[in-house]
Design an enzyme around this catalytic site. Structure first.
Site, PDB file in Angstrom:
ATOM      1  CD  GLU A  34      -2.517   1.177   2.764  1.00 46.20           C
ATOM      2  OE1 GLU A  34      -1.834   0.793   3.783  1.00 46.20           O
ATOM      3  OE2 GLU A  34      -3.853   1.483   2.475  1.00 46.20           O
ATOM      4  CG  HIS A  36       2.462   3.429   3.983  1.00 46.22           C
ATOM      5  ND1 HIS A  36       2.124   2.328   3.373  1.00 46.22           N
ATOM      6  CD2 HIS A  36       2.151   3.183   5.164  1.00 46.22           C
ATOM      7  CE1 HIS A  36       1.374   1.492   4.197  1.00 46.22           C
ATOM      8  NE2 HIS A  36       1.750   2.217   5.378  1.00 46.22           N
ATOM      9  CG  ASP A  45       0.656  -1.245   6.176  1.00 45.27           C
ATOM     10  OD1 ASP A  45       1.325  -0.267   6.927  1.00 45.27           O
ATOM     11  OD2 ASP A  45      -0.424  -0.885   5.753  1.00 45.27           O
ATOM     12  CG  HIS A 120      -3.524  -2.923   5.465  1.00 44.60           C
ATOM     13  ND1 HIS A 120      -3.256  -1.657   5.037  1.00 44.60           N
ATOM     14  CD2 HIS A 120      -4.311  -3.612   4.950  1.00 44.60           C
ATOM     15  CE1 HIS A 120      -3.935  -1.613   4.165  1.00 44.60           C
ATOM     16  NE2 HIS A 120      -4.872  -2.495   3.875  1.00 44.60           N
ATOM     17  CD  GLU A 122      -7.135  -0.029   5.539  1.00 45.82           C
ATOM     18  OE1 GLU A 122      -6.058  -0.427   5.989  1.00 45.82           O
ATOM     19  OE2 GLU A 122      -7.387   1.264   4.825  1.00 45.82           O
ATOM     20  CG  HIS A 178      -2.018   5.413   5.379  1.00 45.37           C
ATOM     21  ND1 HIS A 178      -1.701   4.089   5.689  1.00 45.37           N
ATOM     22  CD2 HIS A 178      -1.972   6.052   4.302  1.00 45.37           C
ATOM     23  CE1 HIS A 178      -1.357   3.982   4.241  1.00 45.37           C
ATOM     24  NE2 HIS A 178      -1.466   4.889   3.445  1.00 45.37           N
ATOM     25  CD  GLU A 183       1.988   2.792   9.024  1.00 45.38           C
ATOM     26  OE1 GLU A 183       1.412   2.004   8.868  1.00 45.38           O
ATOM     27  OE2 GLU A 183       1.282   3.854   8.273  1.00 45.38           O
TER      28      GLU A 183
END
Ligand SMILES: [Zn+2]
Length: 260
Positions: A34, A36, A45, A120, A122, A178, A183
């Site tokens: 994904e 970032h 992730d 992650h 989701e 996010h 992170e």
């Protein structure tokens, strides 16, 4: 016998002997590919839960299974959305059935304690569904002693003093983290070569309406793809996050499985 904590680095003989002798907890990191933001690689992730699992395993005699490197579709209000180039996602049923398949295989090997570490946002409910289907199937097969924990590692950061250190201007919630301070700080502590702080786009935290639209309206995601600015990220914050998460997760495993 190899002393790697990574199952993939063991021979089948060494793995089978470990499972039989110690009934180790098997940690399964679940990530995603994904975007970032402009300043970090797309495998954040994957790398972060894998590293947390590795450090937990070193403290608790657990093993780490190969990470699931794809996850459920990025959602606009938690990951920017699935419309960015590079972001590559699974249908929910695919993730659920991958989790189910892997748990069934662990059970066949004799593993009876599993902890699934989500990296992650989701993925969460699709992991839960995979666990539920697996336990149902194992019960039908006469296996009643499999126990499975699932967690998202960031949930172990809740001490107000730690949050104050990480977010002196106020914590805005995990969903819009996010690509932000959390992170990015962890990546600076663990994989600094995959972060370019000079490419951080400083922008106000994303604001979304209290509903979702499909197809998404791409303009509602801040253009760089991050949902809050990573400007305040530091390696020191990353080291603090890592220590709090690894200590908290090791304690949780000990409490639920008596594994430490
Ligand atoms: Zn992420």
């Amino acid at each position: 016998m190899s002393d790697s904590v990574f199952i993939g680095e063991l021979s089948w003989k060494d793995y089978a002997a470990r499972v039989e002798a110690d009934n180790p907890v098997v940690l399964l990191p679940v990530g995603s590919l994904e975007q970032h933001g402009h300043h970090m690689s797309m495998n954040v992730d994957v790398l972060l839960p894998t590293s947390v699992c590795e450090q937990v395993a070193r403290r608790s005699n657990a093993l780490v299974a190969p990470t699931l490197t794809y996850g459920y579709k990025s959602q606009q209000k938690s990951g920017g959305g699935n419309h960015y180039p590079g972001t590559t996602s699974l249908d929910g049923a695919t993730l659920t059935h991958t989790v189910l398949d892997v748990i069934r295989e662990f059970a066949r090997h004799g593993v009876r304690r599993v902890a699934i570490m989500n990296g992650h946002f989701e993925n969460s409910m699709f992991i839960v569904e995979g666990i539920d289907l697996a336990l149902r199937e194992l019960r039908y097969a006469g296996i009643h002693d499999m126990r499975i924990m699932t967690l998202s590692y960031w949930d172990f950061i809740h001490d107000p003093q730690v949050l104050e250190t990480l977010y002196p201007e106020g914590f805005l919630g995990w969903d819009i983290e996010h690509g932000g301070v959390f992170e990015t700080s962890l990546m600076l502590a663990l994989y600094p070569n995959l972060v370019s702080m000079d490419k951080v786009v400083d922008h106000p935290p994303a604001k979304f309406p209290p509903y979702d639209m499909f197809p998404v309206v791409p303009e509602r995601t801040p253009a760089p793809g991050t949902l809050s600015s990573a400007k305040g990220a530091t390696r020191e914050k990353g080291e603090l996050i890592l220590e709090v998460c690894v200590a908290g997760i090791t304690r949780a495993l000990d409490q639920e499985f008596g594994a430490a």
